[in-house]
Design an enzyme around this catalytic site. Sequence first.
Site, PDB file in Angstrom:
ATOM      1  N   THR A  14       0.836  -1.212   0.000  1.00  0.00           N
ATOM      2  CA  THR A  14       0.000   0.000   0.000  1.00  0.00           C
ATOM      3  C   THR A  14       0.867   1.257   0.000  1.00  0.00           C
ATOM      4  O   THR A  14       0.688   2.163  -0.821  1.00  0.00           O
ATOM      5  CB  THR A  14      -0.904  -0.006   1.257  1.00  0.00           C
ATOM      6  N   VAL A  15       1.837   1.331   0.921  1.00  0.00           N
ATOM      7  CA  VAL A  15       2.628   2.562   1.049  1.00  0.00           C
ATOM      8  C   VAL A  15       3.623   2.696  -0.110  1.00  0.00           C
ATOM      9  O   VAL A  15       3.739   3.763  -0.719  1.00  0.00           O
ATOM     10  CB  VAL A  15       3.359   2.598   2.415  1.00  0.00           C
ATOM     11  N   ARG A  46       8.122  -8.758  -3.399  1.00  0.00           N
ATOM     12  CA  ARG A  46       8.116 -10.229  -3.386  1.00  0.00           C
ATOM     13  C   ARG A  46       7.474 -10.790  -4.642  1.00  0.00           C
ATOM     14  O   ARG A  46       7.987 -11.696  -5.266  1.00  0.00           O
ATOM     15  CB  ARG A  46       7.327 -10.715  -2.165  1.00  0.00           C
ATOM     16  N   GLU A 130       9.839   9.789   9.364  1.00  0.00           N
ATOM     17  CA  GLU A 130       8.630  10.573   9.659  1.00  0.00           C
ATOM     18  C   GLU A 130       7.365   9.723   9.510  1.00  0.00           C
ATOM     19  O   GLU A 130       6.423   9.850  10.294  1.00  0.00           O
ATOM     20  CB  GLU A 130       8.569  11.772   8.690  1.00  0.00           C
ATOM     21  N   GLY A 135       1.538   8.573  10.533  1.00  0.00           N
ATOM     22  CA  GLY A 135       1.344   8.722   9.086  1.00  0.00           C
ATOM     23  C   GLY A 135       1.712  10.095   8.562  1.00  0.00           C
ATOM     24  O   GLY A 135       2.870  10.500   8.589  1.00  0.00           O
ATOM     25  N   ILE A 137       1.095  13.092   9.686  1.00  0.00           N
ATOM     26  CA  ILE A 137       1.352  14.201  10.626  1.00  0.00           C
ATOM     27  C   ILE A 137       2.862  14.346  10.819  1.00  0.00           C
ATOM     28  O   ILE A 137       3.525  13.372  11.169  1.00  0.00           O
ATOM     29  CB  ILE A 137       0.693  13.940  12.002  1.00  0.00           C
ATOM     30  N   GLY A 188      -7.420  -0.049   3.907  1.00  0.00           N
ATOM     31  CA  GLY A 188      -5.960  -0.043   3.874  1.00  0.00           C
ATOM     32  C   GLY A 188      -5.295   0.598   5.086  1.00  0.00           C
ATOM     33  O   GLY A 188      -4.117   0.911   5.062  1.00  0.00           O
ATOM     34  N   LYS A 206       4.967   3.060  18.302  1.00  0.00           N
ATOM     35  CA  LYS A 206       5.078   4.470  17.890  1.00  0.00           C
ATOM     36  C   LYS A 206       5.412   5.347  19.109  1.00  0.00           C
ATOM     37  O   LYS A 206       6.207   6.286  19.006  1.00  0.00           O
ATOM     38  CB  LYS A 206       3.773   4.922  17.235  1.00  0.00           C
TER      39      LYS A 206
HETATM   40  N1  HSE Z   1      -2.028   0.294  11.032  1.00  0.00           N
HETATM   41  C1  HSE Z   1      -1.650   1.624  11.376  1.00  0.00           C
HETATM   42  C2  HSE Z   1      -2.852   2.368  11.874  1.00  0.00           C
HETATM   43  C3  HSE Z   1      -1.106   2.424  10.213  1.00  0.00           C
HETATM   44  O1  HSE Z   1      -3.974   1.866  11.797  1.00  0.00           O
HETATM   45  O2  HSE Z   1      -2.675   3.471  12.356  1.00  0.00           O
HETATM   46  C4  HSE Z   1       0.352   2.298  10.044  1.00  0.00           C
HETATM   47  O3  HSE Z   1       1.063   2.617  11.193  1.00  0.00           O
END
Ligand code: HSE
Length: 431
Positions: A14-15, A46, A130, A135, A137, A188, A206
């Site tokens: 995704t990212v 992959r 970052e 995300g 922010i 996602g 985090k």
């Molecule tokens: N799965 C995380 C969330 C996103 O729901 O905040 C990525 O860190």
Amino acid sequence: MSEPVRVGVVGLGTVGSGVVRLLVQSADHITRQAGRPIVVERAVCRDVGRDRGLPLPADRVSADIRTVSRDPSISVAALLVGGLEPARSMMIDLLEHGKDVVTANKALLAEHGPELFEIARRHGRSIAFEAAVAGGIPIVAAIGECLAANRIESIRGILNGTSNFILSTMEEEGADYADVLHLAQAKGFAEADPSMDVDGTDATQKLAILAHLAFGVWVPWGEIPRTGIEGVDADLMASAAELGYRIRLVAIASRSEGRLAMRVAPALVKIGTPLAETRGAFNAVSIVGDAVGRMFFHGLGAGQMPTASAVVADIIDTVVGRTAITFRTTGVLDPDSPAARIAGADMVQKHFLRVRVDDRPGVLSRITGILGEHGISIASVIQRDPAAADGVPLVIMTHACSTNAVAGAVAHIDASDVVSGATVCLGVLDD
Ligand code: HSE
């Protein structure tokens, strides 16, 4: 025009896909920001054969990290694979082969940050991260650079978009937990293994990274007390609402008598305050610095393009040389920092208790008596009938008191013969 900078993108989930798209669709703007074009030279994933609809020629995509790490034309690599291995080995391979690395992998940094930072510094390289916390922010830059003049007193954050989406959607729409979790996965936000979102692991990792930046200590994330949202039900939400609160999963780190008090747990947040108004997949961080006072950050903390926004900003910072400068002092140990050990660290706050009791004479006085023995003063008590099969819920709001004292009282209450289920104990945040 200057020569382009060639970037390797490792991971096209995704990212990673979002990063490739953003670099291509905003190429002109990014060129102006970086002073030269930034092009995706190679990508690693992959499943090489899968068509992701990305603007990348097939011969530029491989399953072998060495196509990036050994390519002398590539100077920056975006490492966008999750989990610990092979991500750790890939990061080391990239650093050892002279690449500056940008990553969104918070689990990797929370688990192996000291080792990886040391390897990067030994090889004269940098790691930018970052996107690993909240995300889109820019909280890493805010703490590490913009608030550098401040002694940080506390951080409170809603750091997991999936759990916030679940809690706020359950609350607003009366929706079922499992249905909302599926929706978060479809959008996602969720981790590959969503249990890490709902059990608080993701937010705790985090928080460990933010504590490193704010307090100059690496706290092993597994030592941070953590409770997920699995036990939050409609009944708890209704009791909180009746008292003027919502329930959010809140990560807290605060200085307290020379120690660092940290925890991730559902908490009651007062309706009308910024944390309570944080809905859906949004994240929020409230920071108190000694010079600046309380600051509040709010934005999308998960999802493809908000996370790609942070990754690409880090790539630009690395290309123009800003990351190399800031990385030299990022999270360097602060001699004035609170003790790295958080065991026994205490916080003073109001608490909400839901105790399930047998409905018989003397029970209320037993419970309030135990709280009194532990030095806890009660602000209000609500008891509703009729009794459910699993006892009568007694909802108690305390005055501000020590979290350690409350934990002792709850253990005492749950060991008594008047309860019919485990007590729920949540911190209460009024600002
Ligand atoms: N799965 C995380 C969330 C996103 O729901 O905040 C990525 O860190």
